[in-house]
Design an enzyme around this catalytic site. Structure first.
Site, mmCIF file in Angstrom:
data_model
loop_
_atom_site.group_PDB
_atom_site.id
_atom_site.type_symbol
_atom_site.label_atom_id
_atom_site.label_comp_id
_atom_site.label_asym_id
_atom_site.label_seq_id
_atom_site.Cartn_x
_atom_site.Cartn_y
_atom_site.Cartn_z
ATOM 1 N N TYR A 35 9.071 -29.473 2.487
ATOM 2 C CA TYR A 35 10.496 -29.156 2.399
ATOM 3 C C TYR A 35 11.209 -30.082 1.425
ATOM 4 O O TYR A 35 11.035 -31.296 1.445
ATOM 5 C CB TYR A 35 11.158 -29.280 3.773
ATOM 6 C CG TYR A 35 10.839 -28.160 4.725
ATOM 7 C CD1 TYR A 35 11.216 -26.854 4.461
ATOM 8 C CD2 TYR A 35 10.154 -28.416 5.915
ATOM 9 C CE1 TYR A 35 10.937 -25.825 5.338
ATOM 10 C CE2 TYR A 35 9.859 -27.387 6.810
ATOM 11 C CZ TYR A 35 10.256 -26.097 6.506
ATOM 12 O OH TYR A 35 9.966 -25.083 7.378
ATOM 13 N N LYS A 58 8.426 -45.813 35.174
ATOM 14 C CA LYS A 58 9.472 -44.813 34.979
ATOM 15 C C LYS A 58 9.196 -43.999 33.717
ATOM 16 O O LYS A 58 8.323 -44.338 32.915
ATOM 17 C CB LYS A 58 10.833 -45.499 34.875
ATOM 18 C CG LYS A 58 10.945 -46.438 33.677
ATOM 19 C CD LYS A 58 12.292 -47.131 33.619
ATOM 20 C CE LYS A 58 12.350 -48.058 32.414
ATOM 21 N NZ LYS A 58 13.665 -48.675 32.237
#
Length: 357
Positions: free
Chosen positions: A255, A35
């Site tokens: 950042y 899956k």
């Protein structure tokens, strides 16, 4: 042109891990769980590589139909079952099995005619408390399904462990006992063992086992590593350096400027970030591999780039490959650095990462 990140999928490693399942549970048939695009590894490629699997398990109907349209012949089980009467026709047309885990699904089968009987796995909730019928409902549910013309006989049974990743946890034994007690006197094939139970709970090796994460070369145990279980990593995620810069002591990187250079030093920039599925919350110090040498992540992960302390690899150049996880660098370790699990990292690799097999 900047080279994109790449997920190299080693299908020989996938087959090796499948054989570990066979070795661990030699008397059981194997339902390989593919899956979620085979946990990010490519569902069709995985199914084709595992051509000796006895069955495949997927979550939803569309996954099963894509396998059938590609020519996959093995039995396919829908782990979430059906959600409406419109899904009964494709079950019969494409010869799909379904899990039944609630009264509404039983009613759908009772109330609708089908072209031929459907193979059903009755799911019993023995402690996961996610989906499944309570153990004291098992006999009644079995009787209803037995009386239903739309259901193939005999009915099969499954449950799922909530804590098998914790070796020796008493709740695992309790679930085994509950499953056995709920099915007392009921005939039909049984399945309970996931990857962790396959490797640590031989008493759960019933008619079928259902390996998932171990197929992809990841330890199913909360404190484990793949190599401890003789599992080989299937995915190696890599990128390339697109810049190598020298910064001075005190220069802030990335950042927020949260990381500052402790000395004059080289800093590399690799073309991968959270837009590719690399974990946004990987902390400073998370390792990557450059030519087999571990170098640490520094600063915040950006959407498309990460910055690396190259003091341990000062000869690295633009274009040098960088391994983020996989061969030589366990994905379990990277997951721990990002305070998540390996499943999420593997499933989270984005569509813009190129896959090669």
């Amino acid at each position: 042109m900047t080279r994109s990140a790449e997920a190299r999928i080693d299908l020989s490693a996938l087959r090796h891990n499948f054989q570990r399942v066979r070795q661990s549970a030699p008397q059981s048939r194997v339902m390989a769980v593919i899956k979620a695009n085979a946990y990010g590894h490519g569902m069709l490629h995985a199914a084709q590589a595992l051509d000796d699997a006895d069955a495949f398990a997927v979550a939803r109907l569309d996954e099963a139909l894509s396998l059938r349209s590609a020519g996959i012949k093995q039995p396919i089980v829908l782990l979430e079952g059906i959600s409406g009467a419109s899904e009964l026709l494709p079950l019969t047309q494409f010869d799909l099995d379904t899990v039944v885990h609630n009264d509404a699904q039983i009613a759908l089968l009772e109330q609708n005619r089908t072209q031929k009987p459907i193979t059903v796995w009755l799911k019993i909730d023995t402690g996961m408390h996610r989906i499944g019928l309570a153990p004291d409902q098992a006999a009644t549910a079995w009787q209803r399904l037995q009386a239903c013309d739309a259901v193939a006989k005999p009915i099969r049974f499954m449950t799922h462990f909530a804590n098998a990743d914790l070796r020796g946890d008493a709740r695992n034994a309790a679930q085994i006992t509950q499953f056995s007690a709920a099915l007392a006197g009921l005939q039909g094939e049984r399945s309970s063992a996931n990857s962790a139970a396959i490797l640590s709970l031989p008493e759960t090796h019933t008619d079928w086992v259902r390996p998932g994460i171990m197929l992809y070369g990841v330890s199913p145990f909360s404190d484990g590593r793949a190599q401890d279980e003789n599992l080989r990593p299937v995915m190696t995620l890599s990128a390339h350096l697109i810049a190598v810069n020298r910064y001075r002591k005190g220069d802030a990187i990335g950042y927020g400027g949260e990381w500052q250079c402790p000395e004059d030093m080289p800093v590399g920039v690799a073309a991968i970030g959270y837009g590719d599925g690399y974990p946004r919350h990987a902390r400073t110090g998370t390792p990557v591999l450059i030519d087999g040498v571990r170098v640490p992540l520094i600063g915040r992960v950006s959407m498309d780039m990460i910055t690396l302390d190259l003091r341990a690899k000062p000869d690295a150049q633009i274009g040098t490959p960088v391994v983020l996880w996989g061969e030589g660098l366990p994905v379990e370790e990277i997951a721990a650095c990002a305070r998540t699990i390996a499943y999420q990292l593997l499933c989270g690799v984005s569509a813009r990462v190129r896959s090669s097999y």
